[in-house]
Motif scaffolding. Sequence first.
Motif, PDB file in Angstrom:
ATOM      1  N   UNK A 121      25.528  49.885  47.529  1.00  0.00           N
ATOM      2  CA  UNK A 121      25.960  48.624  48.190  1.00  0.00           C
ATOM      3  C   UNK A 121      25.399  47.486  47.156  1.00  0.00           C
ATOM      4  N   UNK A 122      25.848  46.361  47.633  1.00  0.00           N
ATOM      5  CA  UNK A 122      25.677  45.084  46.688  1.00  0.00           C
ATOM      6  C   UNK A 122      24.373  44.682  46.675  1.00  0.00           C
ATOM      7  N   UNK A 165      30.087  38.840  45.971  1.00  0.00           N
ATOM      8  CA  UNK A 165      31.224  38.519  45.823  1.00  0.00           C
ATOM      9  C   UNK A 165      32.555  39.688  45.372  1.00  0.00           C
ATOM     10  N   UNK A 166      31.752  40.346  44.453  1.00  0.00           N
ATOM     11  CA  UNK A 166      32.511  41.318  43.725  1.00  0.00           C
ATOM     12  C   UNK A 166      33.020  42.509  44.815  1.00  0.00           C
ATOM     13  N   UNK A 167      32.493  42.472  45.888  1.00  0.00           N
ATOM     14  CA  UNK A 167      32.701  43.761  46.823  1.00  0.00           C
ATOM     15  C   UNK A 167      34.356  43.460  46.938  1.00  0.00           C
ATOM     16  N   UNK A 168      34.969  42.364  47.035  1.00  0.00           N
ATOM     17  CA  UNK A 168      36.201  42.154  47.416  1.00  0.00           C
ATOM     18  C   UNK A 168      37.180  41.204  46.348  1.00  0.00           C
ATOM     19  N   UNK A 169      36.603  41.194  45.222  1.00  0.00           N
ATOM     20  CA  UNK A 169      37.309  40.386  44.092  1.00  0.00           C
ATOM     21  C   UNK A 169      37.611  41.364  43.051  1.00  0.00           C
ATOM     22  N   UNK A 170      38.975  41.001  42.468  1.00  0.00           N
ATOM     23  CA  UNK A 170      39.145  41.888  41.060  1.00  0.00           C
ATOM     24  C   UNK A 170      38.104  41.280  40.095  1.00  0.00           C
ATOM     25  N   UNK A 171      38.067  42.009  38.891  1.00  0.00           N
ATOM     26  CA  UNK A 171      37.302  41.530  37.873  1.00  0.00           C
ATOM     27  C   UNK A 171      37.713  40.105  37.164  1.00  0.00           C
ATOM     28  N   UNK A 172      39.003  40.358  36.768  1.00  0.00           N
ATOM     29  CA  UNK A 172      39.513  39.054  36.275  1.00  0.00           C
ATOM     30  C   UNK A 172      39.297  37.862  36.755  1.00  0.00           C
ATOM     31  N   UNK A 173      39.920  37.814  38.324  1.00  0.00           N
ATOM     32  CA  UNK A 173      39.644  36.772  39.275  1.00  0.00           C
ATOM     33  C   UNK A 173      38.317  36.301  39.463  1.00  0.00           C
ATOM     34  N   UNK A 174      37.406  37.272  39.609  1.00  0.00           N
ATOM     35  CA  UNK A 174      36.078  36.824  39.942  1.00  0.00           C
ATOM     36  C   UNK A 174      35.320  36.379  38.402  1.00  0.00           C
ATOM     37  N   UNK A 175      35.677  36.757  37.304  1.00  0.00           N
ATOM     38  CA  UNK A 175      35.214  36.331  36.169  1.00  0.00           C
ATOM     39  C   UNK A 175      35.953  34.578  35.795  1.00  0.00           C
ATOM     40  N   UNK A 227      44.423  28.489  46.740  1.00  0.00           N
ATOM     41  CA  UNK A 227      45.391  28.115  47.836  1.00  0.00           C
ATOM     42  C   UNK A 227      45.796  29.306  48.577  1.00  0.00           C
ATOM     43  N   UNK A 228      46.350  29.287  49.646  1.00  0.00           N
ATOM     44  CA  UNK A 228      46.602  30.392  50.593  1.00  0.00           C
ATOM     45  C   UNK A 228      48.040  30.956  49.731  1.00  0.00           C
ATOM     46  N   UNK A 229      47.851  32.402  49.935  1.00  0.00           N
ATOM     47  CA  UNK A 229      49.001  33.097  49.179  1.00  0.00           C
ATOM     48  C   UNK A 229      48.789  34.460  49.348  1.00  0.00           C
ATOM     49  N   UNK A 230      49.789  35.280  49.004  1.00  0.00           N
ATOM     50  CA  UNK A 230      49.606  36.818  49.224  1.00  0.00           C
ATOM     51  C   UNK A 230      48.633  37.223  47.875  1.00  0.00           C
ATOM     52  N   UNK A 231      48.614  36.632  47.089  1.00  0.00           N
ATOM     53  CA  UNK A 231      47.758  36.981  45.766  1.00  0.00           C
ATOM     54  C   UNK A 231      46.545  36.196  45.631  1.00  0.00           C
ATOM     55  N   UNK A 232      46.126  35.558  46.622  1.00  0.00           N
ATOM     56  CA  UNK A 232      44.865  34.738  46.535  1.00  0.00           C
ATOM     57  C   UNK A 232      43.702  35.406  46.775  1.00  0.00           C
ATOM     58  N   UNK A 233      42.465  35.237  46.048  1.00  0.00           N
ATOM     59  CA  UNK A 233      41.219  36.184  46.360  1.00  0.00           C
ATOM     60  C   UNK A 233      40.730  35.730  47.557  1.00  0.00           C
ATOM     61  N   UNK A 234      40.329  36.537  48.408  1.00  0.00           N
ATOM     62  CA  UNK A 234      39.503  36.115  49.575  1.00  0.00           C
ATOM     63  C   UNK A 234      38.471  34.861  49.509  1.00  0.00           C
ATOM     64  N   UNK A 235      38.718  34.070  50.521  1.00  0.00           N
ATOM     65  CA  UNK A 235      38.093  32.853  50.553  1.00  0.00           C
ATOM     66  C   UNK A 235      36.457  33.163  50.422  1.00  0.00           C
ATOM     67  N   UNK A 236      36.017  33.834  51.403  1.00  0.00           N
ATOM     68  CA  UNK A 236      34.542  34.229  51.310  1.00  0.00           C
ATOM     69  C   UNK A 236      34.212  34.820  50.045  1.00  0.00           C
ATOM     70  N   UNK A 237      34.447  35.925  49.441  1.00  0.00           N
ATOM     71  CA  UNK A 237      34.092  36.111  47.985  1.00  0.00           C
ATOM     72  C   UNK A 237      34.260  35.277  46.973  1.00  0.00           C
ATOM     73  N   UNK A 238      35.399  34.538  46.871  1.00  0.00           N
ATOM     74  CA  UNK A 238      35.516  33.438  46.116  1.00  0.00           C
ATOM     75  C   UNK A 238      34.464  32.423  46.054  1.00  0.00           C
TER      76      UNK A 238
END
Length: 280
Positions: free
Chosen positions: A33-34, A82-92, A134-145
Amino acid sequence: MNTRTLLLTALAMLTFAGNSLLCRLALRETAIDAASFTSLRLLAGALTLWLLLRMRTASRGNAGSWPAAAALFAYAAAFSFAYINLDAGAGALILFGAVQLSMLAWGLHRGERLNLMGCSGLLLAFAGLLVLLLPGASRPPAGPALLMIVAGVAWTVYSLLGRGVKDPLAATAGNFLRAVPMTLGLSALFITQASLDVPGLVYALLSGALTSGVGYAIWYSALRGLQSFQAACVQLSVPIIAALAGSLLLNESLTLRLLLSAAAVLGGIALVLSAQQRRI
């Protein structure tokens, strides 16, 4: 920049990107867990830095501070959750975008001014983050972002508090040690959600000992041969390294949104740094 500094800088950037990959890999592929990941990372980092200090002929046991330790803990905790639901690249990208933009905001608050190139770069960087969020299919989840933005701001606070320290390695070790009771409190708070397995344990220990503890030591060594402008610029490579490594090692997608956002954020910040360098 001599060969030694170049090699140390490259290794430091790889360790920074490695933190994103190890955290994402642990939280996606293992049972850890985180909160446990955060605690093990900080504990391993504290132990590694303490051992590095013990290897030196002289050290300062009272280095570091509680405010800096609190900022370090806030960064590490927000980073992990945050990284529970973020991809590595988007998170970085979000993390280092937030770091650079909050650094610029602090400079503006202190009275620094940007010329036309700098203002254009700042607007471009903000637009890049906006494209990603911004909203969209490939947008990272708002909370983790949002949590990753918090992590970036916390890292900025930690960096600002560490400016001018006489012994950066000792100060970092002191801050890690002070962060230990905070992170143990976090684990106690989430004790009902605690989960651990061997792979998760290994990734957390590697993140703390190697990509945090040793990585920070390498970075501080590299800083001796870097100008402040160069140090700021080279860190812009981390989101690109993390995104490419995430795609190759974790099968994460390189979306058009992420690529456009990365180009805008990194290009905008590079314009700001170029404008500042020309004024020096």
